[in-house]
Design an enzyme around this catalytic site. Sequence first.
Site, short mmCIF file in Angstrom:
data_model
loop_
_atom_site.label_atom_id
_atom_site.label_comp_id
_atom_site.label_asym_id
_atom_site.label_seq_id
_atom_site.Cartn_x
_atom_site.Cartn_y
_atom_site.Cartn_z
CB ALA A 110 -0.94 0.00 1.21
CD GLU B 200 8.28 -2.00 6.74
OE1 GLU B 200 7.22 -1.50 6.32
OE2 GLU B 200 8.31 -2.97 7.53
CD GLU C 40 -6.68 -17.66 -4.02
OE1 GLU C 40 -7.60 -17.01 -3.53
OE2 GLU C 40 -6.72 -18.89 -4.20
CE1 TYR D 264 -12.07 -12.15 -1.24
CE2 TYR D 264 -12.71 -11.09 0.81
CZ TYR D 264 -11.73 -11.48 -0.08
OH TYR D 264 -10.42 -11.20 0.18
CB VAL E 70 4.92 5.33 12.75
CG1 VAL E 70 4.07 4.15 12.38
CG2 VAL E 70 4.03 6.45 13.28
CB SER F 227 0.85 -5.28 9.24
OG SER F 227 1.58 -6.38 8.72
CB THR G 124 -7.34 -8.52 -2.46
OG1 THR G 124 -7.74 -7.15 -2.53
CG2 THR G 124 -8.56 -9.41 -2.26
CB SER H 183 -2.74 -2.88 -0.34
OG SER H 183 -2.85 -3.57 0.88
#
Lengths: 573, 137
Positions: A29, A52, A78, A196, A246, A288, A497, A501
């Site tokens: 993302a 990060e 996927e 979905y 962060v 996450s 998925t 993101s």
Amino acid sequence: MVRNYDRINAQPPEGINEKRAHILGGGIAGLAAAAFLVDDAHMPGTNVTVYEASGTTGGAMDAAGDAETGYKPRGHRELHASHECLWYLCGKVPSIHTPGATVLEETYDVNVREPIRSNFRLMARQGERHEVTGPLMSAEDGRKMLDLWLTPEEDLDGITLGDWFSPEFFNSVYWLCWSTMFAFWPYHSVMEARRYMLRYADLTGSNVGALEGILHPKYNEYHSFTLPLHKWLESQGVKFRTSTSVTDIVVSEQGGETVATGVTLRDADGEHRLQLTRDDLVFFTNGSIVQNATQADTTTVATLNRDTADRGVFTVWEKLAARDPRFGNPAAFLSDVDKTNFYTFMATITGDRTFHDHMEAKTGSKGSTGGMLSVVDSNWKLNLLPLGKYHPDQPADVHVLHGYGQLSGVPGNHVEKPMRECTGAEVLAEVLYHCGLKGKIAAILEHSKVHTAALPYITSQFMPRKTSDRPKVIPDGCVNLAFLGQYVELPDDVVFTVETSVRTAMMAVWGLTGLEKPMVPMPQPYYDVRVLADNVKMMTGTDITADTLHTLVEGGSGREATDSEAPTPAPTR
Amino acid sequence: MISRIPIAPLTRSTMEASPSMYYSNGNYEAFARPRKPQGVDQKSAHLIGGGVASLAAAAFPISDGQMAGSRITVYEASSITGGCLDGIKDPVEGYLSRSEREMEDHYECMWDLYRSIASLDVEGASVLDDFYRINKD
């Protein structure tokens, strides 16, 4: 519907050269946000910094390890052709493996040559095929499915799949195929499941077991997607600060607007405070799916991390949400690790083709082209993904098998321990047992390195929720703060998925910079009558033909139309 | 016997326009450039007529088919290309145009063509970009 008319280059938004972007979280993302800022919104690359917490970017799209010691990704995703925002992104990024091609072209090409189509979707009784033909669900659950499609989302707050369907639905062929594709379980949100079913209606209709339309990367997700994107962003001047987490974000109200005024970062040198103005745009990935993941190898056990005091970005999100309801309600997702965890594994088998030859003969699929195979009578609810060439440097005699178990807390069928108490070797032994290779376990293990991963929050985004439990991409009133990733409310879209993101990143960049460019629309396959007909077949087992439509039109009114009932002429203009 | 015809399933075969051609269905297919067709370096293109159909047929072999532009010739009976997409400023007669056409936002092939043609008016913009902005304002 995606239109060529919308494929414009937007003009630079006013003042873009004076703005800076602080991207908190270097998963897909955050990387996508950096790419859209530079390539679409005309922000100079040097104005963009990605922070990060871990040592590498890519988040869950990882691929650590090597052929010698065994590969150790934490999971697998996927991909689908309808991932419009992802392919828009990949069309910008040069491949690092295929000269002259973009990442999209490389992926496209490999899927033309090696398309996924499952011939062996479900397995039972130690290696036997479990048939996916016949009615996909009972007539009663077919009606409940149709009801679900037709129930507005606002009536589904807090309801689970188990609340909605009958107990026997969870043994139906449809459930066995569908739930394992996306990792749903009966205690998950029926609201999320409904999204979905609608979003992927063209993939999960009456042919749900075929996996046709699922795409795979050339290699693994890190080398095929993360690394080329990271390198391309670096070439554009984007700065990366890894091993920097962060710890807090400060917002204040200024004249009816909400402004992010500070970010606290922690690196090896301690804590630092960034003071921000309205020209500092903050892109925060507030969750996450690999947070607090632990990993183990062939002879060790990955302990499920249940710590609630420090869970990285989730903790930062909890602090923000405690101050303002616009930022959502993380507790809805993060309160039950026993329900939201699962375990994954990766077996790297060197110099022994027994397993892969056995599975190829059984499934008729080579490399990655069979897609996922689910073991329906596995206590751990194992799902297996034999893969082709996984790593660019993989020697020819090295083969890999990835998989996950949906239930980590119950004893196996062969190994009498829960998956969460098993070493990598024990996990592979259980897998081989289910594949009909009980007699070859010891021999194959001699050639195998197995890595396992315990993921405490991997399905947390599916927990029962209210719409307001997730923040909007740009919460109401915010002028320089956007939320990215899987814990963000995107109208009509699903979570879990890669596309989610990337879509949040696109919306955040378009919105915060004021870019004059239309958003890529959400795919809505359920407005296609052919898709609807196929999904009615999925629910009822009946083909919808023109006869059915005649019956509806002529028989539905209960009488024949006559000349005297000719429709009123339309008013003239 | 129309009532016996099932509603078409969504398979590639029903989407095929010719054995080697199929319709795109979004960014995944639209943004991937095709591989270079076999033998394209030995082929030449002769376009009879210089209207927009021919000009488009000359552009796609370059942008998509990876044919060298020098292998493409357009033959046109009049002294100017464009056919009825015309527009002349005559010092005596004023502006001359034989007719006018309507455009709309679902002209997929037309906008695919013009997104890769540079605008003559706006630096750095494609013809599509320029057209889009004018129609948005």
